[in-house]
Scaffold this motif. Structure first.
Motif, short mmCIF file in Angstrom:
data_model
loop_
_atom_site.label_atom_id
_atom_site.label_comp_id
_atom_site.label_asym_id
_atom_site.label_seq_id
_atom_site.Cartn_x
_atom_site.Cartn_y
_atom_site.Cartn_z
N PHE A 13 -6.95 0.85 2.37
CA PHE A 13 -7.38 -0.52 2.11
C PHE A 13 -8.54 -0.90 3.02
O PHE A 13 -9.41 -1.67 2.64
CB PHE A 13 -6.18 -1.46 2.33
N VAL A 15 -8.10 -2.10 6.27
CA VAL A 15 -7.73 -3.11 7.28
C VAL A 15 -6.45 -2.64 7.98
O VAL A 15 -5.46 -2.32 7.32
CB VAL A 15 -7.48 -4.49 6.62
N GLN A 16 -6.45 -2.62 9.32
CA GLN A 16 -5.26 -2.22 10.08
C GLN A 16 -5.01 -3.23 11.18
O GLN A 16 -5.96 -3.73 11.80
CB GLN A 16 -5.50 -0.82 10.67
N ARG A 17 -3.73 -3.51 11.40
CA ARG A 17 -3.40 -4.41 12.52
C ARG A 17 -3.60 -3.67 13.83
O ARG A 17 -3.27 -2.50 13.95
CB ARG A 17 -1.94 -4.86 12.40
N ASP A 18 -4.07 -4.38 14.83
CA ASP A 18 -4.35 -3.75 16.13
C ASP A 18 -3.08 -3.18 16.75
O ASP A 18 -3.07 -2.06 17.27
CB ASP A 18 -4.98 -4.81 17.05
N ALA A 55 -6.12 4.05 -20.71
CA ALA A 55 -7.16 3.15 -21.21
C ALA A 55 -7.93 3.78 -22.37
O ALA A 55 -8.31 3.10 -23.32
CB ALA A 55 -8.11 2.77 -20.09
N ALA A 56 -8.14 5.11 -22.28
CA ALA A 56 -8.93 5.78 -23.33
C ALA A 56 -8.08 6.03 -24.57
O ALA A 56 -8.60 6.17 -25.67
CB ALA A 56 -9.48 7.10 -22.78
N GLY A 57 -6.76 6.12 -24.41
CA GLY A 57 -5.87 6.53 -25.52
C GLY A 57 -5.63 5.43 -26.52
O GLY A 57 -6.26 4.43 -26.62
#
Lengths: 57, 372
Positions: A13, A15-18, A55-57
């Motif tokens: 993602f 973002v990491q907490r310190d 999505a293609a099917g």
């Protein structure tokens, strides 16, 4: 293990907490992050491929 | 005060942008196919999303600059990180991108769906013209720019469709799904008609597919849009969309003309009629390099007027036209021109601009050479 997965997800993602990062550097081993990281990258590729196929099917 | 400022900023931005967006010629055309309308509305959706983001981001930025300026005693905050805000500013763009990707992917999927086409047309890019072949119909022709050279060099007034007019347009029926198979003979070209929302590379050795289903009869113009050499700007695309019955009539006429031409191969041609036909062929095919007066642009494009190599050796002359000269800019016209056209242009080159070989090259000779 769960904390390794959480850290890899956070890295995906972007973002990491310190606090979590400090814990990873104190208790974690690099090899576990590498293995979980590669495995989850493959999972991500498979997931994207699956969505594209649907999505293609 | 705050809301007023934001409103004024947003209003000004919109007032500035909207005439540009809606003004004809500034924006991409809506076009004349269902797909082109879909692409246009997708483009506008994404444009307005970008406008909204721009207004919010710059609005917040300028508001903050103004409201928290130092002369009013504002103190800078001093903190290192904030996970909540970071998650938010990562997640919001992600959601916006996904929201844009969903309709964009649906449109792309539609663009690539060439199934159930009723007509197949092979489009081949050549330096510097387009060749159209109606597969299964036995009809093929080249489409050359018809803008006179005098207009390009500034010796004549430029007309309305300057550089966007051809001798023979690609003729297609309306309300019919047409599959375009695009390739090239020499270098990469790109076939582009904005009103039809088709822009597809034509690459030597590859066949790219695209399709079009035109809804309104009319003439639609475009250009080669991949830099392809000296005359890149001089190989326009013109598509003429006809009602179905008119298209059938055109098709029948073309077939008859092709048959006439095939019959013409067997008979003996007079010098005068070969010269007349040859002048047309020379003007549309050869003149861009060898010049209308045969003076060429040596050394790349040799002069044909007074060219003794050519005048003394008719076999070499014809072979050069049919097979080209490898390693030079002279292409092989074996598949581009038919036997009558090759015979006529050779005869013309041997007897125009003071050349006085006096001989004719007969289409029947070319047929024999092509069969070898």
């Amino acid at each position: 293990m769960w904390s390794v997965i959480k850290s890899v997800l956070a890295a995906f993602f972007g973002v990491q907490r310190d606090q979590q990062r400090r814990e990873d550097f104190e208790h974690g081993k690099p090899v576990s992050f590498i293995i979980v990281g590669i495995a989850m990258a493959m999972l991500l590729v498979a997931l994207v491929a699956l969505i594209a196929t649907l999505a293609a099917g | 005060m705050r809301t007023l400022l934001v409103r004024v900023a947003a209003g000004l931005t919109l007032a500035l942008i909207s005439p540009l967006v809606l003004a004809n010629g500034w924006n991409m055309p809506i076009g004349v196919t269902a797909l082109s309308r879909e692409i246009h509305s997708l483009h506008m959706t994404i444009f307005w999303i970008c406008v909204a983001i721009g207004v919010v981001v710059f609005g917040v930025m300028f508001y903050s600059l103004f409201r928290y300026r130092r002369s009013k005693g504002a103190e800078a905050a001093n903190f290192h990180e904030h996970t909540g805000v970071e998650v938010l500013w990562t997640a919001v763009p992600l959601l916006i991108l996904v929201a844009m990707a969903v309709p964009a992917t649906a449109t792309l999927k539609n663009m690539y769906d060439v199934s159930d086409a009723e007509i197949d047309v092979m489009v081949t890019g050549q330096q510097w013209r387009w060749r159209y072949e109606y597969l299964g119909e036995d009809i093929a022709f080249t489409s050359n720019m018809s803008t006179p050279r005098e207009q390009i060099s500034g010796e004549a007034e430029k007309t309305e469709n300057y550089l966007l007019e051809v001798d023979e347009p690609l003729v297609l029926p309306v309300d019919t799904k047409v599959r375009l198979l695009l390739t090239a003979d020499d270098v990469i070209h790109s076939w582009w008609v904005p009103e039809l929302a088709v822009k597809q590379d034509a690459i030597p050795g590859f066949v790219n597919e695209n399709w079009v289903r035109i809804e309104e009869p009319g003439i639609y113009r475009g250009q080669c849009t991949e830099l392809c050499g000296m005359d890149h700007g001089f190989m326009p695309v013109v598509v003429e969309a006809l009602e179905k019955d008119e298209y059938e009539a055109w098709l029948a006429e073309r077939k008859e003309a092709a048959e006439q031409e095939a019959m013409g191969v067997d008979r003996e041609w007079e010098l005068a009629e070969l010269m007349e036909r040859g002048e047309q062929v020379y003007g549309s095919i050869c003149a861009s390099c060898h010049q209308a007066d045969g003076s060429g642009s040596p050394p790349a494009f040799p002069a044909l007027a007074g060219n003794t190599d050519m005048l003394d050796d008719v076999e070499w002359h014809i072979d050069t036209i049919i097979n080209g000269v490898s390693g030079s800019a002279m292409p092989a016209f074996r598949s581009t021109l038919n036997p009558v056209e090759i015979a006529a242009v050779a005869t013309y080159e041997r007897n125009a601009w003071g050349n006085d070989a006096g001989d004719t090259v007969q289409p029947s000779e070319i047929v024999e050479l092509l069969e070898e």
